[in-house]
Write an enzyme that holds these catalytic residues in place. Structure first.
Site, PDB file in Angstrom:
ATOM      1  N   ARG A   1       0.720  -1.236   0.031  1.00 19.86           N
ATOM      2  CA  ARG A   1      -0.047  -0.102   0.157  1.00 19.86           C
ATOM      3  C   ARG A   1       0.818   1.278   0.007  1.00 19.86           C
ATOM      4  NH1 ARG A   1      -4.836  -0.674   4.346  1.00 19.86           N
ATOM      5  NH2 ARG A   1      -5.336   1.399   3.254  1.00 19.86           N
TER       6      ARG A   1
ATOM      7  N   HIS B   1      -8.442  -3.195  -6.827  1.00 20.64           N
ATOM      8  CA  HIS B   1      -8.020  -2.220  -5.435  1.00 20.64           C
ATOM      9  C   HIS B   1      -9.219  -2.223  -4.634  1.00 20.64           C
ATOM     10  CE1 HIS B   1      -4.903   0.183  -3.421  1.00 20.64           C
ATOM     11  NE2 HIS B   1      -5.716   0.907  -3.182  1.00 20.64           N
TER      12      HIS B   1
ATOM     13  N   TYR C   1     -17.875  14.629 -11.531  1.00 22.72           N
ATOM     14  CA  TYR C   1     -17.716  15.714 -12.489  1.00 22.72           C
ATOM     15  C   TYR C   1     -16.377  15.880 -13.380  1.00 22.72           C
ATOM     16  CZ  TYR C   1     -21.382  17.372  -9.189  1.00 22.72           C
ATOM     17  OH  TYR C   1     -22.204  17.682  -8.572  1.00 22.72           O
TER      18      TYR C   1
END
Length: 743
Positions: free
Chosen positions: A29, A75, A119
């Site tokens: 990670r 993931h 967006y």
């Protein structure tokens, strides 16, 4: 079904579980891989975009689609971490080489966050496709199952440039962290080429090609001489300054223009810098700044400081470097995962790992290409032979009952089930020995391939295949040939994507700020019963003496350069600079003592305040609730610490009184049971501030002192006990460590 109970030591189980968790965070990670310079979330996001076909020459796709697909396939750690990684890879002010082409609001250098993923849109950058994701179809890297074993994902991307240095890295794992600065793309490629030509290159020699970090925000590295040691061991501190220019304004005034900022100032620290400048003006650390405006835009940073006429520009620059984030430290810790384990590496070591990886992926690539060319060669040779005996092959096909018989004749010369018009053709057919793949290609060949031009094209293609086979075999057999290929590709990347260095590297003198000499003057310290303190001019105090004495608990004259000693019931002494107190009008409220020093009104209460000058030139008497007394030389309280222990207290004891001691003073102790004892202060021994003291009054088990009074020579004082007034100065002077008299 039988069940078995496994007994184990709980501490061992916890230790193993925590180590497994820590390693998972470190490897899977938080830390980048030295080979591709990417964290797992970055690698998976880029690979998912590659799989979705979101290429640089294709339309943008919604970020939410990319995030959702990445989370569902590779993931499963939440959408925010994936979107954050996507956003950072698209920000050119954070990455030296952005890997994602973002469309929409992807945040700003001033700390504005990106718009929601629904967006914004994104696609891969051209360099990402060419240098990070190319050749994935050529078996250049290993693939592993995803979290639920329904998909395959690459263990590492076949990145052809040292991304760990180009884009740097930041990550916090368990017990370790990485912080690698970004570098100039062209310089890093030059360094890789230099290493490939000379694997024994030293750090000093490598720094001729890679002189230091190149931050996207520009700025100036101020400690050039420290860089060789940092790049040798992989750890250290880099001092980065912003770039300041001087512009001439109207009326002969000058303006300081900050056009580049330290890399560490990105985000909220720009706002903090502006606030720090405001604070410098408010605290009167400088009076040269008239106004400050942030005129930064998409074109770049532009912070304008308007100066008064005749301002000392050089001194102001030094003040900004010293007191604000305009000069900051970038902590370097070049930690990455190398061969499955975290390792702190120097500059040459990182490039060594990268070059080793380049040889590995090049070897696998050209082995795959060679195998494909050998397959093509086999088929091409079969088709060329077939063209030479095309009449025989047509006769075989016409005489065959099925494909199986025709194929058997072409590969093994078996003619049992084939009818030939010409006996000689059968003899020739029995001599055929095409391979399985050649026979299949012949059977699938279309008639137009027999046109003369097509045959010529086939011969030309065969020659090209033989040339490729020779080239690939040479690359695989000779390391020097492979190195030339890798270097040529790197030079191509450099030519297309390299940019000019933005960060300057130099040895700059440390910023020195000359402290302004403060004009010493008398002031009057005032503090009310609520702990609000201020200082006023002595003339102001004289005009309001009666009100000041009535409204304030502590009133005394001191110097503005002095410090105030605050003694508390917990045995602590806090020091407060008089200059830190507000200086103003008599009716100003003042500032709480808590806000100006380490004094905490929730856990302690002050018992005495005086100026340090007065304390240090006298002796102090201490008296506690458990009747412990001592005298301390005030010089012991001249310390640099803001807080120090003023005395040592017994368990559950606390200070009742601290006073400055004068000649012929007497001390009166009053217990809760109304026992009084007056002693001469000469009976109290002088001790160090770290001592406990001696017993002043012998108390019963359930009794303790409630008040202690210090009487100066000739001073009259009265206290009221059960409605009766008692004159303390008329009490008989007794001996220390006696019971006292009942009143």
């Amino acid at each position: 079904m039988e069940q078995s109970i496994i007994r184990t030591e709980y501490s061992e189980l916890m230790q193993k579980s925590y180590i497994d968790y820590a390693m998972s965070v470190i490897i899977a990670r938080a830390l980048p891989d030295v080979r591709d310079g990417l964290k797992p979330v970055q690698r998976r996001t880029l690979y998912d975009m590659y799989e979705l076909g979101i290429r640089y020459d294709k339309p943008y796709r919604k970020s939410a689609r990319i995030v959702g697909d990445t989370m569902g396939k590779y993931h499963p750690h939440g959408d925010s971490s994936i979107y954050d990684a996507l956003v950072v890879m698209a920000q050119d002010f954070k990455k030296g080489l952005p890997l994602v082409d973002g469309h929409g609001n992807f945040g700003s250098i001033e700390g504005d966050g990106a718009a929601a993923m629904r967006y914004t849109e994104a696609r891969l950058q051209k360099v990402t496709q060419e240098a990070y994701l190319a050749d994935l179809d050529k078996d250049v890297v290993d693939f592993m199952p995803n979290f639920d074993e329904t998909e395959k994902e690459p263990v590492v991307l076949p990145v052809k440039v040292p991304n760990l240095l180009v884009n740097g890295a930041e990550g916090i794992a368990v017990g370790m962290a990485t912080s690698i600065p970004p570098h100039n793309f062209g310089e890093v490629i030059d360094g890789v080429i230099a290493y490939m030509k000379n694997p024994d290159i030293t750090t000093k020699e490598m720094m001729e090609y890679i002189p230091g970090p190149d931050f996207p925000t520009g700025g100036i590295i101020a400690n050039k001489d420290d860089l060789p040691a940092i790049y040798e061991c992989g750890t250290g501190k880099i001092k980065v300054r912003g770039k300041v220019e001087v512009e001439k304004g109207k009326g002969g005034k000058e303006r300081l223009i900050i056009t580049e900022i330290p890399y560490t100032m990105i985000g909220a620290n720009i706002g903090k810098f502006l606030n720090d400048v405001y604070s410098l003006v408010e605290s009167k650390a400088t009076s040269d700044i008239v106004d400050i405006t942030n005129q930064s835009s998409k074109e770049g940073i532009r912070i304008v400081l308007d100066l008064k006429k005749g301002a000392d520009v050089e001194a102001l620059e030094n003040l900004l470097y010293k007191k604000t984030k305009l000069e900051d430290t970038f902590g370097v810790n070049m930690l990455a995962v190398a061969e499955g384990r975290p390792e702190t590496m120097g500059l040459v070591s990182i490039i060594r790992h990268h070059v080793k990886f380049q040889y590995e992926i090049a070897t696998r690539k050209y082995k795959t290409l060679l195998a494909k060319e050998l397959d093509k060669k086999e088929i091409q040779e079969g088709l060329i032979r077939a063209c030479n005996v095309i009449d025989l092959i047509i006769e075989i096909l016409r005489g065959s009952k099925n494909i199986k018989d025709a194929k058997a004749c072409l590969t093994d010369g078996i003619t049992d089930n084939i009818q030939f018009k010409n006996p000689s053709s059968e003899i020739m057919a029995q001599q055929l020995n095409f391979t399985e793949r050649q026979a299949q290609a012949i059977l699938e060949m279309r008639l137009y391939k027999l046109i003369g031009l097509e045959i010529e094209a086939l011969m030309k293609e065969h020659e090209e295949t033989l040339s490729n086979i020779g080239k690939y075999e040479d690359i695989l057999e000779h390391r020097s040939s492979m190195a030339k290929v890798i270097i040529k590709e790197l030079q191509t990347f450099k030519k297309e994507y390299a940019k000019e260095r933005r960060t300057k590297i130099d040895n700059l003198k440390e910023a020195v700020v000359a402290e302004k000499k403060i004009e010493e003057q008398d002031v009057v310290f005032l503090m009310d019963r609520f702990g609000y303190a201020k200082v006023v001019d002595p003339a102001v105090y004289e005009r309001n003496r009666e009100t000041a004495d009535a409204e304030n608990r502590y009133v005394f004259t001191c110097k503005n350069t002095d410090r105030i000693c605050i003694f508390t019931d917990r045995g602590q002494m806090h020091l407060l600079k008089v200059l830190d107190l507000p200086y103003g009008k008599f009716r100003d409220k003042g500032t709480p003592i808590d806000n100006l020093c380490n004094y905490d009104s929730s856990s302690e209460h002050f018992v005495y305040l005086a100026s340090l000058t007065e304390v240090s030139s006298n002796r102090l008497v201490f008296a506690t609730k458990q009747s412990m007394l001592k005298v301390v030389d005030g010089a012991e309280f001249v310390v640099s610490k803001k807080t120090t222990a003023a005395t040592k207290l017994g368990e559950e004891d606390e200070i009742l009184t601290v006073r400055i001691l004068e000649e012929n003073d007497t001390l009166v102790m009053c217990s809760k049971k109304d026992l009084f004892l007056r002693i001469d202060c000469a009976q109290i021994p002088q001790k160090k501030k770290t001592a406990v003291g001696v017993r002043g009054m012998r108390l019963s088990t359930d009794d303790e002192l409630k008040n202690v009074y210090v009487l100066h020579d000739g001073e009259n004082a009265e206290v009221e006990v059960k409605g009766r007034k008692i004159a303390l100065n008329r009490l008989h002077i007794g001996n220390r460590d006696t019971k006292g008299v009942k009143k």
